[in-house]
Enzyme design. Structure first.
Site, short mmCIF file in Angstrom:
data_model
loop_
_atom_site.label_atom_id
_atom_site.label_comp_id
_atom_site.label_asym_id
_atom_site.label_seq_id
_atom_site.Cartn_x
_atom_site.Cartn_y
_atom_site.Cartn_z
CG MET A 14 -53.70 0.33 -31.34
SD MET A 14 -54.87 -1.00 -31.96
CE MET A 14 -53.64 -1.90 -32.71
CG ASP A 16 -54.48 2.64 -25.58
OD1 ASP A 16 -54.45 1.76 -26.20
OD2 ASP A 16 -53.62 3.31 -25.00
N GLY A 44 -47.34 2.98 -32.38
CA GLY A 44 -46.90 4.13 -33.54
C GLY A 44 -47.33 5.54 -33.06
CB ALA A 45 -50.52 7.06 -31.76
N GLY A 226 -36.64 -4.37 -19.15
CA GLY A 226 -37.61 -3.95 -18.04
C GLY A 226 -36.77 -3.28 -16.90
CG ASP A 256 -45.40 2.17 -27.44
OD1 ASP A 256 -44.47 1.46 -27.88
OD2 ASP A 256 -46.64 1.91 -26.94
N GLY A 289 -47.43 7.33 -13.47
CA GLY A 289 -48.85 7.83 -13.80
C GLY A 289 -49.70 6.85 -14.54
CB SER A 295 -48.40 8.33 -18.25
OG SER A 295 -47.83 7.31 -19.34
#
Length: 312
Positions: A14, A16, A44-45, A226, A256, A289, A295
């Protein structure tokens, strides 16, 4: 000594478009936001880049649009050393786009447009067979068609390649019966409830819901919670992996980072529980970050972060 894992990602990319806002606008309201950034993303990336930055060898099977973002996406992946020979252009389609809004607390809201990701097909998986069957692990998500995910799981089983599926974004029509040979399913609490049809409000309920999926053939379920950490559920029971406490700046892409990190640490060591503990640390570093891929820590940055944690 840890080995260098060979990981294949069959999944999305994607662009962003990130807006940092003091608060989310109400319906019909227009707000002025302090800042905006554009970057590369997609589940995925992101997961591929996280594993690559940690030193794994990556191959990506994906689609980009025939627009200004497509070539940039491929160059970005190549910049991390990711093999892109099976990242192809879907003519006449836009690239995938993620519209991300981030509050000062680090919490975010995201809208995605799948674009070319919707064109990734079983034929694309078959075209990449030589590389995929040589992988230690194949990693998938749900920003591409379900039929492509099912086909990848089935082919990986034929090849004897271990698989991980992150069932996000949640898909109500995901057929668990098509995932019987899956090695690891990595849902969050909501996705687990949806897939199992069972409540997930407590640890005993989480274990029961995960065991219901394991009974249908899935090897293990890793539930991300989380700030409450992670639960690893196998046929032998459940183990809790605590979250790592840090001051969050931006939680975008943390899931991710966790999954990409887990894939790397698992293929490097072969130790599932140890890999989860390391992945929890890697995800914690990512929220300190801004942004997603930028990040994610390199090997040196992650080693320094772990040193600081251990010195607490």
């Amino acid at each position: 000594m840890d080995r260098i894992g060979r990981i294949a990602v069959v999944g999305s990319n994607m662009v962003d478009l990130v807006t940092y806002t003091d608060r989310m606008p109400a319906p019909g309201e227009t707000l002025e936001a302090p800042s905006f950034e554009m970057g590369n993303g997609g589940k995925g990336a992101n997961q591929a880049v996280a594993a690559a930055k940690l030193g794994a060898k990556l191959v990506m099977v994906s689609k980009v649009g025939s627009d200004i973002f497509g070539e940039n996406t491929i160059r970005n992946l190549q910049g991390f050393g990711i093999d892109t020979r099976h990242v192809s252009v879907a003519q006449g389609m836009s690239s995938g786009v993620a519209l991300i809004f981030v509050e000062p607390s680090g919490e975010n809201a995201i809208l995605i447009v799948k674009g070319a990701n919707a064109a990734l097909s079983p034929a694309d998986v078959d075209a990449a067979e030589e590389l995929l069957r040589g992988a230690d692990l194949i990693l998938m998500q749900l920003e591409v068609p379900l039929e492509t995910v099912y086909h990848t799981v089935a082919r990986a089983a034929e090849w004897g390649v271990r698989t991980i599926l992150n069932p996000a974004p949640a898909a109500r029509d995901l057929d668990v019966g098509q995932l019987a040979s899956l090695g690891f399913l990595v849902p969050n609490e909501t996705e687990l409830a949806q897939l199992s049809g069972l409540p997930t409000g407590s640890d005993p309920e989480i274990e029961a819901a995960a065991q219901a999926l394991i009974a249908r053939g899935i090897g293990a379920v890793i539930v991300t919670l989380g700030a409450r950490g992670v639960r690893l559920v196998t046929s032998e029971g459940m183990v809790a992996v605590p979250a790592v406490a840090v001051e969050a700046v931006d939680t975008t892409g943390a899931g991710d980072a966790f999954i990409g990190g887990f894939a790397h640490f698992l293929t490097a060591s072969g130790d599932t529980l140890a890999a989860l503990h390391q992945a929890a640390r890697y995800a914690a570093h990512s929220v300190t970050g801004r942004g997603t891929q930028k990040s994610y820590a390199t090997v040196a940055e992650f080693a320094e972060f772990c040193r600081v944690l251990d010195d607490r």
